[in-house]
Design a protein around this motif. Structure first.
Motif, PDB file in Angstrom:
ATOM      1  N   VAL A 161      48.343  81.714 125.145  1.00 16.88           N
ATOM      2  CA  VAL A 161      49.430  80.914 124.267  1.00 16.88           C
ATOM      3  C   VAL A 161      49.180  80.931 123.094  1.00 16.88           C
ATOM      4  N   GLY A 162      50.202  81.218 122.108  1.00 15.86           N
ATOM      5  CA  GLY A 162      50.116  81.141 120.837  1.00 15.86           C
ATOM      6  C   GLY A 162      49.739  80.094 119.959  1.00 15.86           C
ATOM      7  N   SER A 163      50.186  78.764 120.287  1.00 12.36           N
ATOM      8  CA  SER A 163      49.813  77.504 119.727  1.00 12.36           C
ATOM      9  C   SER A 163      49.635  76.492 120.659  1.00 12.36           C
ATOM     10  N   LYS A 164      48.821  75.556 120.308  1.00 18.67           N
ATOM     11  CA  LYS A 164      49.021  74.266 121.365  1.00 18.67           C
ATOM     12  C   LYS A 164      50.397  73.717 121.389  1.00 18.67           C
ATOM     13  N   SER A 165      50.960  73.972 120.068  1.00 19.91           N
ATOM     14  CA  SER A 165      52.328  73.223 120.087  1.00 19.91           C
ATOM     15  C   SER A 165      53.279  73.830 121.151  1.00 19.91           C
ATOM     16  N   ASP A 166      52.868  74.821 121.783  1.00 22.77           N
ATOM     17  CA  ASP A 166      53.684  75.667 122.875  1.00 22.77           C
ATOM     18  C   ASP A 166      53.418  75.314 124.204  1.00 22.77           C
ATOM     19  N   LEU A 167      52.363  74.438 124.535  1.00 26.53           N
ATOM     20  CA  LEU A 167      51.971  74.149 125.784  1.00 26.53           C
ATOM     21  C   LEU A 167      53.031  73.370 126.935  1.00 26.53           C
TER      22      LEU A 167
ATOM     23  N   HIS B 178      48.175  86.173 114.870  1.00 28.19           N
ATOM     24  CA  HIS B 178      48.077  86.026 113.515  1.00 28.19           C
ATOM     25  C   HIS B 178      46.791  85.420 112.985  1.00 28.19           C
ATOM     26  N   ARG B 179      46.434  84.079 113.618  1.00 24.70           N
ATOM     27  CA  ARG B 179      45.539  83.238 113.013  1.00 24.70           C
ATOM     28  C   ARG B 179      44.181  83.610 113.707  1.00 24.70           C
ATOM     29  N   THR B 180      44.132  84.133 114.740  1.00 20.11           N
ATOM     30  CA  THR B 180      42.886  84.255 115.366  1.00 20.11           C
ATOM     31  C   THR B 180      42.888  85.638 116.151  1.00 20.11           C
TER      32      THR B 180
ATOM     33  N   ALA C 165      51.894  86.560 127.984  1.00 24.29           N
ATOM     34  CA  ALA C 165      51.526  85.736 126.712  1.00 24.29           C
ATOM     35  C   ALA C 165      52.820  85.056 126.099  1.00 24.29           C
ATOM     36  N   PHE C 166      52.354  83.820 125.690  1.00 28.79           N
ATOM     37  CA  PHE C 166      53.819  83.114 125.103  1.00 28.79           C
ATOM     38  C   PHE C 166      53.558  83.065 123.715  1.00 28.79           C
ATOM     39  N   ALA C 167      54.452  83.258 122.899  1.00 24.55           N
ATOM     40  CA  ALA C 167      54.465  82.996 121.476  1.00 24.55           C
ATOM     41  C   ALA C 167      55.989  82.909 120.730  1.00 24.55           C
ATOM     42  N   GLY C 168      56.071  81.903 119.838  1.00 22.45           N
ATOM     43  CA  GLY C 168      57.314  81.625 119.126  1.00 22.45           C
ATOM     44  C   GLY C 168      57.256  82.421 117.638  1.00 22.45           C
ATOM     45  N   MET C 169      58.447  82.356 117.170  1.00 18.69           N
ATOM     46  CA  MET C 169      58.519  82.764 115.732  1.00 18.69           C
ATOM     47  C   MET C 169      58.276  84.427 115.834  1.00 18.69           C
ATOM     48  N   ALA C 170      57.681  85.030 114.568  1.00 18.72           N
ATOM     49  CA  ALA C 170      57.417  86.269 114.615  1.00 18.72           C
ATOM     50  C   ALA C 170      56.188  86.724 115.671  1.00 18.72           C
TER      51      ALA C 170
ATOM     52  N   SER D 197      61.193  79.170 121.915  1.00 18.90           N
ATOM     53  CA  SER D 197      62.353  78.950 120.939  1.00 18.90           C
ATOM     54  C   SER D 197      61.832  77.687 120.084  1.00 18.90           C
ATOM     55  N   SER D 198      60.632  78.134 119.406  1.00 13.97           N
ATOM     56  CA  SER D 198      59.773  77.242 118.526  1.00 13.97           C
ATOM     57  C   SER D 198      60.395  77.153 117.033  1.00 13.97           C
ATOM     58  N   SER D 199      61.434  77.761 116.610  1.00 11.98           N
ATOM     59  CA  SER D 199      61.528  78.227 115.548  1.00 11.98           C
ATOM     60  C   SER D 199      62.828  77.817 114.925  1.00 11.98           C
TER      61      SER D 199
HETATM   62  C1  RP5 Z   1      53.627  80.986 117.055  1.00 15.77           C
HETATM   63  O1  RP5 Z   1      54.034  79.865 115.822  1.00 15.77           O
HETATM   64  C2  RP5 Z   1      53.449  79.876 118.045  1.00 15.77           C
HETATM   65  O2  RP5 Z   1      53.407  80.597 119.354  1.00 15.77           O
HETATM   66  C3  RP5 Z   1      54.112  78.949 117.860  1.00 15.77           C
HETATM   67  O3  RP5 Z   1      55.415  79.001 118.957  1.00 15.77           O
HETATM   68  C4  RP5 Z   1      54.603  78.827 116.432  1.00 15.77           C
HETATM   69  C5  RP5 Z   1      54.371  77.656 115.632  1.00 15.77           C
HETATM   70  O4  RP5 Z   1      53.018  77.561 115.862  1.00 15.77           O
HETATM   71  P1  RP5 Z   1      52.272  75.878 115.231  1.00 15.77           P
HETATM   72  O5  RP5 Z   1      52.605  76.148 113.762  1.00 15.77           O
HETATM   73  O6  RP5 Z   1      53.004  74.859 115.796  1.00 15.77           O
HETATM   74  O7  RP5 Z   1      50.863  76.198 115.607  1.00 15.77           O
HETATM   75  O8  RP5 Z   1      52.501  81.600 116.659  1.00 15.77           O
END
Ligand code: RP5
Length: 169
Positions: free
Chosen positions: A14-20, A45-47, A67-72, A93-95
Motif C-alpha cells: 500500500v502506497g501510503s497509510k492514508s490509503d488504508l 517514490h518515498r521508500t 499493489a494499491f497507490a494513488g496519484m502518479a 482516487s486520492s488525488s
Molecule cells: C500515493 O500518494 C499514495 O498511494 C497516496 O494515495 C497518495 C498520497 O499519499 P500521502 O501524501 O497521503 O501519504 O503515493
C-alpha cells in the motif's frame, strides 16, 4: 504490518497509510476466503528500497501481489519489475484528479512487465481476482477456493433477487 497467521499467499503493498481505509475491503475479503496475506505500507517514490526488500521477502512464498497507490501511481509497476508472479494493481482516487492519474499510471505498463489493473478503488475485486488466481493452484484448492468462489457468486445473485422481492412486497 498486518497478516493472517499462516505463511502468506498474497502480498499486499500500500502506497501510503492514508490509503488504508480504501484498502480494507480487500483485506476483509481475503479474510472472508481464509486466504493468508501480508500487508505493508511502502511507497515506490518515498521508500523504493523498502518496496524492493518487501517484494524480495515475500517473493519465495506468495503467489500473487496486490499493489494499491494513488496519484502518479508507480507502485504496482515497480512491484511487477521485481517478480514474475501476477501483480494486481489498484489505482486509488486520492488525488484532485479523482484517480484518473493513478488509473493511467497503473494500467499503461510498457510491453514486457504486465500489471492486471482493477477499477479505481477496486479493493474488493482485487481480492476476488487474487482468489481466482489462487484457485488454480494446489494451495488454493487446499483452501477450497474454487467452491468458495462459486458459493460467493450464488450469494451475490441471491442478494439481487432479494432486492427485487423486497421492492415488490
Ligand atoms: C500515493 O500518494 C499514495 O498511494 C497516496 O494515495 C497518495 C498520497 O499519499 P500521502 O501524501 O497521503 O501519504 O503515493
Amino acid at each position: 504490518m498486518e497478516s493472517l497467521e499462516r505463511s502468506p499467499l498474497v502480498g499486499v503493498l500500500v502506497g501510503s497509510k492514508s490509503d488504508l481505509k480504501v484498502v480494507q475491503p480487500c483485506l476483509d475479503t481475503l479474510r472472508e476466503f481464509g486466504i493468508p496475506y501480508q500487508v505493508t505500507v511502502a511507497s515506490a517514490h518515498r521508500t523504493p528500497e523498502l518496496v524492493e526488500s518487501d517484494v524480495a521477502e515475500l517473493e519465495p512464498n506468495v503467489l500473487v501481489f496486490i499493489a494499491f497507490a494513488g496519484m502518479a501511481a508507480h507502485l504496482a509497476g515497480v512491484v511487477a519489475s521485481k517478480t514474475t508472479k501476477p501483480v494486481i494493481g489498484v489505482p486509488l482516487s486520492s488525488s484532485s484528479l479523482g484517480g484518473v492519474d493513478a488509473l493511467l499510471s497503473t494500467m499503461q505498463m510498457p510491453p514486457g512487465i504486465p500489471v492486471g489493473t482493477m477499477a479505481v478503488d477496486g479493493a474488493k475485486n482485487a481480492a476476488l481476482f487474487a482468489a481466482a488466481i489462487l484457485a488454480l493452484s494446489p494451495a488454493g484448492e487446499g483452501l477450497s477456493l474454487p467452491a468458495k468462489l462459486a458459493e460467493y457468486r450464488v450469494n451475490l445473485a441471491e442478494s439481487v433477487f432479494d432486492a427485487s422481492r423486497e421492492l415488490n412486497t
